[in-house]
Design a protein around this motif. Structure first.
Motif, PDB file in Angstrom:
ATOM      1  N   GLN A 179     -48.141 -15.218 -44.723  1.00 48.45           N
ATOM      2  CA  GLN A 179     -48.909 -14.089 -44.200  1.00 48.45           C
ATOM      3  C   GLN A 179     -48.049 -12.837 -44.101  1.00 48.45           C
ATOM      4  O   GLN A 179     -48.470 -11.745 -44.509  1.00 48.45           O
ATOM      5  N   GLY A 180     -46.866 -13.002 -43.547  1.00 44.64           N
ATOM      6  CA  GLY A 180     -45.985 -11.858 -43.387  1.00 44.64           C
ATOM      7  C   GLY A 180     -45.586 -11.243 -44.711  1.00 44.64           C
ATOM      8  O   GLY A 180     -45.589 -10.011 -44.878  1.00 44.64           O
ATOM      9  N   MET A 181     -45.242 -12.089 -45.691  1.00 38.68           N
ATOM     10  CA  MET A 181     -44.828 -11.601 -46.997  1.00 38.68           C
ATOM     11  C   MET A 181     -45.953 -10.824 -47.685  1.00 38.68           C
ATOM     12  O   MET A 181     -45.744  -9.733 -48.219  1.00 38.68           O
ATOM     13  N   VAL A 182     -47.156 -11.392 -47.684  1.00 38.09           N
ATOM     14  CA  VAL A 182     -48.275 -10.765 -48.386  1.00 38.09           C
ATOM     15  C   VAL A 182     -48.747  -9.516 -47.652  1.00 38.09           C
ATOM     16  O   VAL A 182     -49.118  -8.514 -48.280  1.00 38.09           O
ATOM     17  N   MET A 183     -48.750  -9.556 -46.322  1.00 38.04           N
ATOM     18  CA  MET A 183     -49.214  -8.401 -45.562  1.00 38.04           C
ATOM     19  C   MET A 183     -48.341  -7.170 -45.781  1.00 38.04           C
ATOM     20  O   MET A 183     -48.828  -6.043 -45.737  1.00 38.04           O
ATOM     21  N   LYS A 231     -31.408  -6.188 -35.065  1.00 33.95           N
ATOM     22  CA  LYS A 231     -31.145  -6.540 -33.671  1.00 33.95           C
ATOM     23  C   LYS A 231     -32.444  -6.630 -32.887  1.00 33.95           C
ATOM     24  O   LYS A 231     -33.386  -5.880 -33.126  1.00 33.95           O
ATOM     25  N   MET A 232     -32.470  -7.573 -31.959  1.00 41.72           N
ATOM     26  CA  MET A 232     -33.651  -7.755 -31.129  1.00 41.72           C
ATOM     27  C   MET A 232     -33.695  -6.684 -30.041  1.00 41.72           C
ATOM     28  O   MET A 232     -32.721  -6.478 -29.325  1.00 41.72           O
ATOM     29  N   SER A 233     -34.814  -6.010 -29.941  1.00 42.47           N
ATOM     30  CA  SER A 233     -35.014  -5.008 -28.893  1.00 42.47           C
ATOM     31  C   SER A 233     -36.069  -5.523 -27.914  1.00 42.47           C
ATOM     32  O   SER A 233     -36.807  -6.475 -28.201  1.00 42.47           O
ATOM     33  N   THR A 260     -45.471  -5.454 -36.188  1.00 38.36           N
ATOM     34  CA  THR A 260     -44.132  -5.922 -35.821  1.00 38.36           C
ATOM     35  C   THR A 260     -43.209  -5.984 -37.027  1.00 38.36           C
ATOM     36  O   THR A 260     -42.020  -5.683 -36.931  1.00 38.36           O
ATOM     37  N   LEU A 261     -43.740  -6.364 -38.180  1.00 38.63           N
ATOM     38  CA  LEU A 261     -42.920  -6.465 -39.389  1.00 38.63           C
ATOM     39  C   LEU A 261     -42.361  -5.116 -39.833  1.00 38.63           C
ATOM     40  O   LEU A 261     -41.362  -5.060 -40.555  1.00 38.63           O
ATOM     41  N   LYS A 262     -42.990  -4.030 -39.409  1.00 35.83           N
ATOM     42  CA  LYS A 262     -42.487  -2.704 -39.779  1.00 35.83           C
ATOM     43  C   LYS A 262     -41.181  -2.382 -39.060  1.00 35.83           C
ATOM     44  O   LYS A 262     -40.358  -1.639 -39.585  1.00 35.83           O
ATOM     45  N   VAL A 263     -40.994  -2.956 -37.864  1.00 39.52           N
ATOM     46  CA  VAL A 263     -39.772  -2.692 -37.098  1.00 39.52           C
ATOM     47  C   VAL A 263     -38.844  -3.906 -37.070  1.00 39.52           C
ATOM     48  O   VAL A 263     -37.687  -3.792 -36.663  1.00 39.52           O
ATOM     49  N   TYR A 264     -39.349  -5.049 -37.500  1.00 29.64           N
ATOM     50  CA  TYR A 264     -38.534  -6.276 -37.541  1.00 29.64           C
ATOM     51  C   TYR A 264     -38.823  -6.983 -38.861  1.00 29.64           C
ATOM     52  O   TYR A 264     -39.481  -8.029 -38.899  1.00 29.64           O
ATOM     53  N   PRO A 265     -38.359  -6.416 -39.990  1.00 35.26           N
ATOM     54  CA  PRO A 265     -38.735  -6.909 -41.328  1.00 35.26           C
ATOM     55  C   PRO A 265     -37.961  -8.138 -41.782  1.00 35.26           C
ATOM     56  O   PRO A 265     -37.346  -8.164 -42.850  1.00 35.26           O
ATOM     57  N   ALA A 266     -37.999  -9.186 -40.983  1.00 35.24           N
ATOM     58  CA  ALA A 266     -37.365 -10.465 -41.333  1.00 35.24           C
ATOM     59  C   ALA A 266     -38.408 -11.553 -41.096  1.00 35.24           C
ATOM     60  O   ALA A 266     -38.549 -12.077 -39.985  1.00 35.24           O
TER      61      ALA A 266
END
Length: 350
Positions: A272-276, A72-74, A209-215
């Protein structure tokens, strides 16, 4: 060879292959974009069209593949997305393209090699990168960062003799008498460096951001949408008295917008997101020198850009520094040897 070993090797190779392919895509973007800018395309409008295309391209994939994993978007995540759209698509995009207009495609991509240095320092500050100055590989990462910045300064301030290549001889006189009149390497370098700082900030914020929004796909779509909207505001301000700048036809300008949107925004942000998530932001940025080499070869052939010895030397210094960083980064993934652990214990005791 056992299937498990082959599978493990393929898994370990995936991040390298993905990032290398990404660098080929970015190198192609530099050539196509430089040609479009030479044809009179507004760099501010290009930012808008590029991310609008990226949003249209990536959204169907995000809706389908992320439908079960999209959180969900916060408000906190939305604020981060707004800032992500501002940092790379808008600020870095405008500074990068303006700097490219004032220099060359090769020079621009070479200056972008300061990106890993900025990313390393920021990752260190935000505890996304392991650094222990008592260890050799950490010292290599720090020294490599310093060498990288030194190489960028050498490349910016020193030209040296012209390198006349077989395919640029016929156009050397034209290049030196006409195209260089509109170039300002110092101003362009400052703009590109400032853009790289924003780009590095984008990498760090994307990793957070990917840690809290992993999509990854959904995040990419949101970033492209924000970049297009925020870029439109900036482009309207810069091109207020030039409505013709928004005109686009079936030419290099359209190709630059579509190629940049699909390959360099949609696909690149996703990779970038996938590799990071697996290797961190420093690993992703450490492959930038490959992009410079590809861009230098392609631009000298397709755009007849002239190479100078000083810039080549600076680029080589940058490569040495960056691969010192990459070597140090690779050691972070290895288990700590007993001898090294013993040395650390002795050092701690002392």
């Amino acid at each position: 060879m056992p299937k498990e070993s082959v599978s493990r090797m393929l898994t370990q190779a995936k991040p390298f292959v993905a990032v290398i392919l990404m660098q080929f895509g970015l190198a192609g973007m530099s050539i196509i974009t430089k040609f479009a800018l030479n044809q009179g395309m507004s760099q501010h409008v290009l930012v808008v069209y590029r991310h609008a295309v990226a949003f249209v391209f990536i959204t169907p994939f995000a809706l389908f593949f992320d439908r079960k994993i999209r959180p969900k978007m916060s408000l906190s995540v939305f604020v981060k997305i707004v800032l992500l759209g501002l940092l790379e698509p808008v600020i870095d995009g405008n500074l990068f393209y303006t700097g490219m207009k004032l220099t060359t495609a090769t020079f621009t991509m070479a200056m972008c090699n300061v990106l890993p240095a900025f990313a390393f320092i920021m990752a260190w500050i935000f505890r996304l990168e392991k650094v222990d100055i008592r260890r050799l590989h950490s010292q290599a990462k720090i020294l490599g960062t310093v060498v990288t910045v030194g190489g960028a300064m050498l490349m910016t301030l020193v030209n040296g003799p012209m390198l006349t290549l077989p395919w640029t001889r016929s156009s050397s006189h034209h290049q030196t008498t006409s195209s260089t009149d509109s170039q300002d390497p110092i101003k362009g370098a400052l703009m590109i460096a400032a853009g790289c700082f924003c780009w590095a900030s984008f990498f760090i914020l994307q990793a957070i951001t990917l840690k809290v929004y992993p999509a990854e796909l959904s995040l990419t779509a949101w970033i492209c949408l924000m970049g297009a909207l925020e870029g439109t505001v900036a482009a309207l301000a810069f091109e207020w008295h030039n409505p013709a700048a928004w005109a686009i036809h079936l030419d290099s300008k359209l190709l630059a917008a579509v190629y940049g949107g699909v390959i360099c925004s949609g696909v690149t942000y996703y990779i970038q997101g996938m590799v990071m998530k697996e290797r961190g932001p420093v690993f992703v940025t450490a492959f930038n020198p490959l992009c410079m080499v590809i861009a230098a070869i392609l631009s000298s052939i397709t755009l007849s850009e002239i190479l100078y010895l000083g810039r080549v030397m600076g680029a080589m210094v940058i490569i040495i520094g960056l691969y010192m960083v990459l070597w140090g980064k690779s050691k972070d993934l290895l288990p700590q040897p007993d001898s090294e652990a013993a040395e650390d214990k002795v050092a701690t005791t002392v």
